[in-house]
Enzyme design. Structure first.
Site, PDB file in Angstrom:
ATOM      1  N   ASN A 173       1.011  -1.293   0.026  1.00  0.00           N
ATOM      2  CA  ASN A 173       0.038   0.054   0.131  1.00  0.00           C
ATOM      3  C   ASN A 173       0.863   1.295  -0.151  1.00  0.00           C
ATOM      4  O   ASN A 173       0.419   2.395  -0.569  1.00  0.00           O
ATOM      5  CB  ASN A 173      -0.977   0.188   1.254  1.00  0.00           C
ATOM      6  CG  ASN A 173      -0.383  -0.583   2.461  1.00  0.00           C
ATOM      7  OD1 ASN A 173       0.384  -1.364   2.473  1.00  0.00           O
ATOM      8  ND2 ASN A 173      -0.336   0.366   3.528  1.00  0.00           N
ATOM      9  N   HIS A 223     -13.303  -0.447  -1.203  1.00  0.00           N
ATOM     10  CA  HIS A 223     -13.042   1.129  -1.367  1.00  0.00           C
ATOM     11  C   HIS A 223     -11.666   1.317  -1.918  1.00  0.00           C
ATOM     12  O   HIS A 223     -11.211   2.411  -2.215  1.00  0.00           O
ATOM     13  CB  HIS A 223     -13.050   1.772  -0.093  1.00  0.00           C
ATOM     14  CG  HIS A 223     -12.263   1.600   1.103  1.00  0.00           C
ATOM     15  ND1 HIS A 223     -11.024   2.358   1.230  1.00  0.00           N
ATOM     16  CD2 HIS A 223     -12.027   0.802   1.896  1.00  0.00           C
ATOM     17  CE1 HIS A 223     -10.277   2.140   2.180  1.00  0.00           C
ATOM     18  NE2 HIS A 223     -10.837   0.926   2.753  1.00  0.00           N
ATOM     19  N   CYS A 350      -2.261   5.436   7.581  1.00  0.00           N
ATOM     20  CA  CYS A 350      -2.096   4.964   9.069  1.00  0.00           C
ATOM     21  C   CYS A 350      -1.149   5.546   9.817  1.00  0.00           C
ATOM     22  O   CYS A 350      -1.402   6.125  10.989  1.00  0.00           O
ATOM     23  CB  CYS A 350      -2.016   3.372   9.072  1.00  0.00           C
ATOM     24  SG  CYS A 350      -3.107   2.485   7.896  1.00  0.00           S
TER      25      CYS A 350
END
Ligand SMILES: *Cc1c(COP(=O)(O)O)cnc(C)c1O
Length: 405
Positions: A173, A223, A350
């Site tokens: 990611n 998403h 995050c």
């Protein structure tokens, strides 16, 4: 167009702030993608028209809702080349990863208590693994090469007779690096070890063939491919048993209790179908734009002592992701300036919430200072050449300001 709240007296989240943010280029598609308007449209009838509980098969509205869920499941299964019975709907990839990792380890308690993952995994894989470690499992967290790729020989060497699970993601990611899922699956299958793959960033962006490759458990999230937030799936290889992690009404074959949301699973199915339709053309277009972005950044006038370093393997990578460390500048100042002109991430969405330096970039050997001064560009379906030009200009301006201490 975003709906405006025109002064109604009931709860309405304030929109003004998010509306003004829409005017800057959005280059954070690895954090989330906008829900495709066609997906929103497909979901629309299932909020208040076909609204019954799909696990209520005792009346016609319930049967109608169940039929919609069955259709969505079939669509997702077809898109991934698996049987509908292999698809467990979840609230997203976090839940799918938790179910896969904890469910498998709990199920195989008698067979062994060793699991293997990789230092660059998402927190939704690392944390369930660490949780199991606290419960008494042995955990091996493998390092990666400087380019972010896992050394297959290192994985082979780490496998033990008591290893029950290997969890290695398909696409990272933060840096977009692709791992060799097929080879990892083959290695695990040879030894009867279950292989879980977090494919949240890969699904809908690069080709996946979980059954052909021999992946036992595969997580995905709506998403991340222009679907709604709050829905995902775990694909389970036939015959593989898991211990349920949510107990209750026995939905999803007993693996995941809780009433399913028909609009969300419809949105997931629609988004996946659309994402596979334009996967190749989108990938090619965004890869070209990404290289333009990298080229543009390389053409910038850099203040003395400042250098641009590309993170991750440039050849085994998601087409739309670029991660760059700006060596020699203060990360806080850099992002403070950039924030106003472009929406991008400082490494991991995050990690920015917790303020901790990205564990992924640290695993590639970047220092904490370098990690703080890193930029993750995530291009997407709506990204234009103008967005890329604006991003390059924004970095130029931010660099001039951030390097003056
Ligand atoms: C976004 C993401 C997740 C978490 O997915 P949610 O659906 O938001 O829970 C897990 N793993 C990776 C690799 C991701 O990119």
């Amino acid at each position: 167009m975003l709906p405006y709240c025109d002064g109604c007296s009931v709860f309405c989240p304030p929109l003004a702030d998010s509306v003004s943010r829409q005017t800057i280029p959005y280059l954070d598609h690895n954090a989330t993608t906008p829900c495709d308007p066609a997906v929103v449209e497909a979901m629309a009838p299932y909020w208040s028209e076909v609204f019954a509980n799909p696990s209520q098969r005792g009346h016609r509205p319930g049967l109608a809702a169940a039929a919609v869920v069955d259709q969505a499941r079939q669509t997702v299964a077809d898109a991934l080349g698996v049987a509908p019975s292999q698809v467990i709907f979840t609230s997203g990839a976090t839940e799918a990863n938790n179910l896969a990792i904890k469910g498998l380890c709990e199920q195989r308690l008698g067979q062994g208590r060793h699991l293997i993952t990789v230092a660059t995994e998402h927190g939704a894989v690392l944390e369930p693994c660490r949780y199991l470690e606290r419960l008494g499992f042995a955990l091996t967290v493998l390092p990666v090469r400087r380019d972010g790729r896992l050394e297959l020989a290192a994985l082979a060497a780490a496998l033990r007779p008591d290893t029950v699970l290997v969890s290695v993601m398909a696409a990272n990611n933060e840096i977009g690096v692709l791992q060799d899922v097929e080879a990892i699956a083959a290695l695990c299958r040879e030894r009867g070890i279950a292989y879980h793959c977090d494919a949240a960033q890969a699904c809908g962006h690069v080709p996946l063939d979980p059954m052909g490759w021999g992946v036992d458990l595969l997580s995905l999230s709506g998403h991340k491919f222009y679907g709604p937030k709050g829905v995902g799936a775990l694909v389970v290889c036939p015959g593989l048993a898991l211990a349920p992690q949510l107990h209750g009404g026995g939905q999803e074959g007993g693996y995941r209790s809780g009433s399913l949301s028909p609009p969300l699973v419809v949105g997931l199915a629609k988004a996946l179908t659309l994402a596979l339709q334009d996967q190749r053309s989108r990938g090619r277009r965004l890869q070209a734009l990404r290289e333009e972005l990298w080229h543009g950044l390389n053409g910038l006038k850099l203040p003395p002592g400042v250098e641009l370093l590309r993170n991750g393997c440039p050849t085994h990578s998601l087409p739309h992701t670029l991660n760059v460390t700006v060596g020699g500048v203060d990360g806080g100042r850099l992002h403070g300036r950039l924030r106003r002109r472009v929406a991008l991430s400082s490494g991991s969405s995050c990690s920015s919430a917790s303020g901790k330096p990205s564990h992924v970039l640290r695993a590639l050997g970047r220092s904490s200072t370098e990690t703080a001064a890193s930029l993750r560009f995530g291009l997407g379906r709506g990204t234009t050449a103008t967005d890329v030009d604006q991003a390059v200009a924004a970095v130029q301006e931010a660099l001039a300001l951030a390097s003056h201490r």
